[in-house]
Design an enzyme around this catalytic site. Sequence first.
Site, PDB file in Angstrom:
ATOM      1  N   ASP A 115      32.092  13.723  47.439  1.00 43.48           N
ATOM      2  CA  ASP A 115      31.281  13.898  46.225  1.00 43.48           C
ATOM      3  C   ASP A 115      31.987  14.814  45.214  1.00 43.48           C
ATOM      4  OD1 ASP A 115      29.227  14.434  44.386  1.00 43.48           O
ATOM      5  OD2 ASP A 115      28.119  15.724  45.758  1.00 43.48           O
ATOM      6  N   HIS A 123      24.585  19.856  44.723  1.00 44.03           N
ATOM      7  CA  HIS A 123      25.963  19.414  44.968  1.00 44.03           C
ATOM      8  C   HIS A 123      26.881  20.601  45.203  1.00 44.03           C
ATOM      9  CE1 HIS A 123      25.069  15.273  43.615  1.00 44.03           C
ATOM     10  NE2 HIS A 123      24.226  15.874  42.807  1.00 44.03           N
TER      11      HIS A 123
END
Length: 553
Positions: free
Chosen positions: A193, A368
């Site tokens: 990611d 994140h």
Amino acid sequence: MASEKLQVIPLGGLGEFGMNCLALRYGDDILVIDAGLMFPEEELLGVDIVVPDISYLVENRDKVRAILLTHGHEDHIGGLPWILSELNVPVYGTEFTLAYVEGKLEEHRLLDDAELIEMLPGRQFGIGPFTVRPIRVTHSLVDCVALAITTPLGVVLHTGDFKIDLSSPDGHPFDLQAFAELGKQGVLLHLQDSTNVDRPGFTPGERAVIPRLDDIFAATKKRLFFSCFSSSIHRIKIAMDLAYKHNRKVALIGRSMDNSTEIAQDLGYIEPPQGLIIHPSKIKEYAPHEVCVMISGTQGEPMSALSRAAVDNHKYAKIEAGDTVLLSSRVIPGNEKSIYRVIDHLERRDARVIHDDGTNGLIHVSGHGSAEELRMMINLTQPKYFIPVHGDYRHLKRHVELAKSTGIPEKVLLLEDGDVLEIDSRGAEKVGKVNVGRVCIDNNSTADVVLDTVIRDRKHLGSDGLFLPIIAINKQTGAIEGMPEITTRGFVADDPELLRNARDVVRRTIEESSGEERKDYGVMKDKVRGDLKRFIQKNANRRPLIMPIILEL
């Protein structure tokens, strides 16, 4: 030789945020990881959602074995109805993810035919030549996993969306040990990611918001309206715990907030004390300081509960002077105007609005991982090859640089949607491209696909308006009957002579055409459209959408 090659083919999510979808192919077997959507940019007029073009999967439908879902956010599951309407294959996900999927498929009348299979973190299962091991990760949603997929050539690790939170409010921390074990065993390819690659350091854990939120609950003298993403189950749980601590009842307002909270309660992620939650109709029965309203619409969506409450147009949510409205979320790029419009309305109501982190503590944390977490994962897993996923091109580029700086991967590759990466015993190389792109969908229906020509027409209408020449032609003689009429919409002519002259242009076009042409209405429409287009562009410097209508008399 084909059976000795592993192919990695991103179909979406590399070069944009959203639409995450990736195909992993070994011989005649394909696994699909995630099936996301993307919300449209402003120029996609009238489009509701955007999903990846799955031509490659349709062309190879006999080879697609399953779709694996890392978690339940729309950018990872929102494209499922579109894909399952073309390919009816098993869908694997965790319990919470599948609960979201069930609601989505039921809405599209696809649930009865879908095969949904639950996967448990840490428990392996086989699909063709692949062995899949879901690994617990933490994110802004609950029940999220990374996927360690063992192939005949080695382990492919796909992180999904993640941050490293070792004190998650749901009691399920990030499984660092599992990733360390993978590193010892050997990882062939790591897909990671990229969302927060440009943020230094580490992303704070979910509990980091508690001190500041606690202060806000304590300082609020009247009603507290608490808005966050409806999928932020951790944040909803924290808000409910604080409401209970500060003797406030909780009212849930907004369909998405209701649905997510109901699922979270059913699955045990939220266990509110008896009597904490009240029906919104009961709000007025309590003193303002005894109520916390959890309301959806943190991004200023026009028909959301918060947007309607901000203009005093909601049945239950009445925001009055002195009330506090807390937006515990980030501003998604592109939503700034709608969010600040809602804030302006709230300010007009003399509400106190808290919408940024400020310097007194955090009211929101990202889901994140930041740069140091990304670096830590590479150090833990020791991959041979590395590919950044999930992000705009600049994020992917920055992530490539970060991965190279660790000195660990033998090769770091920057892929974009459609690239075909082939891995065999000799190495990893890009060997070509497959057809990819975006499919625009209206009305959230899998049937209403919006073509590029439609988008172009909508842009035309929005910028230069509509020009409708109406022509009556005698069926027997082909002669024009009377003067053509012209109707316009969204077209402003400065010159009063323009429409009269445009009618003359249409009349001349008809009269100067042969009898055979006049009987072919398709030909006549094209001729009228072409002559009018040149005339309007020359005399008004505009390019309206021209739609001739021929009436047969």
